[in-house]
Scaffold this active site. Structure first.
Site, PDB file in Angstrom:
ATOM      1  N   SER A 140       0.461  -2.084   0.029  1.00 37.02           N
ATOM      2  CA  SER A 140      -0.017  -0.074  -0.181  1.00 37.02           C
ATOM      3  C   SER A 140       1.047   1.780  -0.150  1.00 37.02           C
ATOM      4  CB  SER A 140      -0.718   0.055   1.300  1.00 37.02           C
ATOM      5  OG  SER A 140      -2.481   0.768   1.137  1.00 37.02           O
ATOM      6  N   ASP A 145     -10.093  -5.150  -5.613  1.00 39.68           N
ATOM      7  CA  ASP A 145      -8.813  -3.434  -4.916  1.00 39.68           C
ATOM      8  C   ASP A 145      -9.575  -2.216  -5.801  1.00 39.68           C
ATOM      9  OD1 ASP A 145      -7.764  -2.001  -3.220  1.00 39.68           O
ATOM     10  OD2 ASP A 145      -5.816  -3.089  -3.602  1.00 39.68           O
ATOM     11  N   HIS A 190      -8.010  -5.747  -1.003  1.00 36.90           N
ATOM     12  CA  HIS A 190      -6.238  -4.585  -0.488  1.00 36.90           C
ATOM     13  C   HIS A 190      -5.999  -5.207   0.837  1.00 36.90           C
ATOM     14  CE1 HIS A 190      -3.950  -1.591  -1.231  1.00 36.90           C
ATOM     15  NE2 HIS A 190      -3.965  -0.632   0.306  1.00 36.90           N
TER      16      HIS A 190
END
Length: 323
Positions: A164, A265, A297
């Site tokens: 991320s 995601d 995610h």
């Protein structure tokens, strides 16, 4: 006198709230676990100070060694959390990095970079650079004193990784080392691992255009974290590496890149676009992409024992150890 009411000045769900008295309330990512000697994997961890000036630290990980002087690849890891939450000692991150170290047989440095809003960007990116300098001080003949790095790291095999926002940091660090070499960094980066990278942009692409509610939420994350004074907002090169004015991907300072994306995601399409743009660029390295269907995610953080998470970690370990 009557008490002054405490009001929410900024609400950034699901991460944090900022109040009008300056108080910051983090809603998630605040739990911590100490470093451990993990009996299940044989991985040992400890915490070290990287920079006395900024108080930035890191959690180090070392798997069981075949000999006291065994040399292993070095993995410098940056956790996720939209630049504003979590740490290497957050239980889910501690376990995730522990699992990656166990499977890939590396020495890992999980960097506890400074968070927004107390430390506005680009502080986190600067901390990543300081982590590379600190690691480099342990090359043979260097001044570093951390024994795990001095005795057990093969500095010909150094990797950057992150998930991320941490993947975003890893990307920019690799670009920086490729375009602005630092004499204080004595090793080359062999490759980078970008797990569900947090890349974004003003104009929606793919699934972003179909889910206005989720897009607005991700917009808000970056609008909160965006460096003060930036006029580019969602197209700031720090979050959109394909934006006008972003460093050219041909400057990537490594020879290999792997990008993982998750099918559910909302950041998936940005990760795919990044991979495609990297392949089409004049960068001379090799890029790989892995898509995990049916997952959202950073699913591997929340379900580390699931088959898909285990398979992804195995693929990343193969990426690190391939010759």
């Amino acid at each position: 006198m009557g008490s002054v009411s405490k009001e929410i000045l900024q609400d950034v769900p699901p991460y944090l709230r900022v109040y009008n008295d300056g108080t910051i309330e983090r809603l998630v990512g605040t739990e911590v676990v100490p470093p451990t000697a993990d009996s299940a994997t044989g991985v040992t961890s400890k915490d070290v100070l990287i920079s006395p000036k900024t108080a930035v630290s890191a959690r180090l990980y070392r798997p069981t060694l075949s000999s006291p002087t065994q040399k292993l690849p070095l993995l410098i890891y940056f956790h996720g959390g939209a630049f504003c939450i979590a740490s290497p000692s957050f239980p889910l991150y501690h376990r995730s990095v522990n699992n990656l170290v166990s499977e890939s047989r590396v020495i890992a440095v999980s960097v506890d970079y400074r968070l927004v809003p107390e430390h506005p960007l680009p502080a986190a990116f600067d901390d990543a650079w300081d982590a590379l300098r600190w690691a480099s001080s342990h090359v043979p003949g260097g001044t570093g004193t951390e024994e795990w790095l001095k005795e057990n790291v093969d500095f010909n095999r150094v990797f950057l990784a992150g998930d991320s926002a941490g993947a975003t940091i890893a990307h920019h660090t690799a670009i920086r080392i490729g375009t602005k070499p630092d004499p204080n960094i004595a090793f080359k980066i062999s490759g980078i691992i970008l797990i569900n990278p947090y890349f974004w942009g003003k104009e929606p692409i793919g699934s972003e255009a179909k889910d206005s509610m989720k897009k607005a939420m991700v917009d808000k994350w970056w609008q909160f974290a965006c460096p003060p004074g930036s006029s580019l907002g969602l197209d700031d090169p720090l979050i959109n590496p394909m934006a006008k004015g972003a460093p050219d991907l041909s400057g990537m300072g490594c020879s290999r890149v792997i990008v993982t994306v998750a099918g559910k995601d909302i950041l998936r399409d940005r990760g795919c676009l990044y991979y495609e743009s990297l392949v089409k660029s004049k960068w001379e390295g090799k890029a790989e992409m892995m898509e995990i269907d049916g997952e959202d995610h950073v699913f591997h953080i929340f379900n580390p024992d699931g088959d898909k998470a285990v398979n992804m970690i195995k693929r990343l370990a193969t990426f690190i150890n391939q010759q």
